[in-house]
Design a protein around this motif. Structure first.
Motif, PDB file in Angstrom:
ATOM      1  N   THR A 188       0.841  -1.200   0.000  1.00  0.00           N
ATOM      2  CA  THR A 188       0.000   0.000   0.000  1.00  0.00           C
ATOM      3  C   THR A 188       0.872   1.246   0.000  1.00  0.00           C
ATOM      4  N   ASP A 248       2.318   1.727  -3.435  1.00  0.00           N
ATOM      5  CA  ASP A 248       1.282   2.195  -4.354  1.00  0.00           C
ATOM      6  C   ASP A 248       1.135   3.711  -4.305  1.00  0.00           C
ATOM      7  N   GLU A 251       1.845   6.228  -7.478  1.00  0.00           N
ATOM      8  CA  GLU A 251       0.811   7.164  -7.905  1.00  0.00           C
ATOM      9  C   GLU A 251       1.377   8.576  -7.996  1.00  0.00           C
ATOM     10  N   LYS A 282       4.798  -8.829  -6.736  1.00  0.00           N
ATOM     11  CA  LYS A 282       4.013  -7.588  -6.712  1.00  0.00           C
ATOM     12  C   LYS A 282       4.893  -6.406  -6.327  1.00  0.00           C
ATOM     13  N   ARG A 285       5.676  -2.923  -8.737  1.00  0.00           N
ATOM     14  CA  ARG A 285       5.485  -1.530  -8.322  1.00  0.00           C
ATOM     15  C   ARG A 285       6.793  -0.768  -8.318  1.00  0.00           C
TER      16      ARG A 285
END
Lengths: 199, 199
Positions: free
Chosen positions: A59, A62, A66, A120, A124
């Motif tokens: 998280t 992420d 962004e 994962k 990212r």
DNA sequence: CAATGAATACTGACTGGTCAGTTCTATCCC
DNA sequence: GGGATAGAACTGACCAGTCAGTATTCATTG
């Protein structure tokens, strides 16, 4: 379904604690106590300790990705883009130093579920570096830069430098300056030079 | 006092295993089994698991530092020195990839004995970076380089780049080349440039 | 050189503590 | 009322670290 407020509290607390000690040094009892939730609640939102750990990282990552992508949208000039992106990364990790430690405490492979998790993570992380790589590529295509290395490789180098800088910010020159200085240092190695070669 | 053969075997096995998983995932039973020694023997040579862990790191780092210092003795030219030193680091970690992982899996503070251990780690790591810093300083003093950053800071940046490169050697260009290329890239940012400024 | 014995190195079954994960009841608050 | 939650109590696995006993080495002596 219910509100995810609890989940968020758990994630925040876990982020702090996991960053302050190694995986095996942080207990779930600690986490649920400091988060002010029942131990059982953790298991309502997360499969197990390992899962919680990865969710913290993912998280966080992420958010960073962004934020980086915004830079790519907003900036056209390669040099400015690289500088802005670098500053973005540094700002982000400065604010969330716990996450920085966590993120870069490179954990290890594993072919099971943990392997998927690192997959994962890798995706990212790549996405973040891609922003740098894109600016470099932009510079090369517009013939502002000439490089003996691929944009991806250069992106990694930038990442490595920023990481080193963050780890020792006290040794770096004034405040928000250094990421830009670092990037410019590298950038000037990318500019074509008419006269004498390096070696 | 007997040969330390067993101690060495334990260290080697521990290096491999610790690098292949996180601290809590590696058991002493595993280590002593794969090392072919009794569990008690570990405790003859090491205080506890934590101590063993640090000994692995410290003895490895000592070797590297020694090797780096040789470069400093043997080379006079800053550019050549930086390149040689970089290659030395990369060669070393390539040979001992397990150690590389271990070394850069940054573990966490702690004010107790563990703190002392990280202190030692820090000293050695610094000693390694100092070799880079010395070459940069040499270049600045001879007015070959001009830098907005301190030699120490630049040394860290180099360290960061090499680390990134090592982590993804497959993305780096041909074999033993890339450390030199990377250093040259940064070095050319250190050379004074008459014409247009970067920004 | 063999026998003796002491010192040292080593072994691995065992132990005690720790902690992830579960379960269950009382409680909260929507 | 009813789903979500607290959190205490429990369990079972796991593992660092111990220690009593065994093997090895080596000095000493006849």
């Amino acid at each position: 379904m219910g509100c995810k407020r609890k989940a968020k509290r758990i994630l925040q607390t876990a982020e702090r604690l996991f960053a302050s000690g190694r995986f095996h040094e942080v207990t779930l009892d600690q986490i649920c106590q400091e988060a002010g939730v029942g131990k059982g609640t953790i298991y309502r939102y997360f499969d197990d300790k390992e899962d919680l750990y990865f969710q913290v990282i993912l998280t966080g990552l992420d958010e960073l990705v962004e934020s980086m992508r915004q830079v790519r949208e907003q900036v056209d000039d390669p040099g400015e883009g690289l500088r802005k992106a670098a500053c973005r990364v540094v700002e982000f990790y400065r604010k969330r130093h716990a996450l920085f430690r966590l993120m870069h405490t490179e954990q290890i492979r594993g072919s099971d579920r943990k392997g998927q998790m690192w997959q994962k993570w890798h995706t990212r992380h790549q996405a973040m570096l891609d922003v740098f790589a894109d600016f470099v590529r932009m510079g090369i295509e517009s013939e502002r830069y000439t490089a003996r290395l691929s944009p991806e490789a250069i992106a990694r180098l930038i990442g490595g430098m920023l990481r080193s800088g963050l780890r020792n910010e006290d040794e770096m020159p004034g405040g928000d300056e250094w990421p830009a200085v670092v990037v410019e240092l590298l950038e000037s190695g990318l500019l074509p030079r008419e006269n004498g070669e390096t070696s």
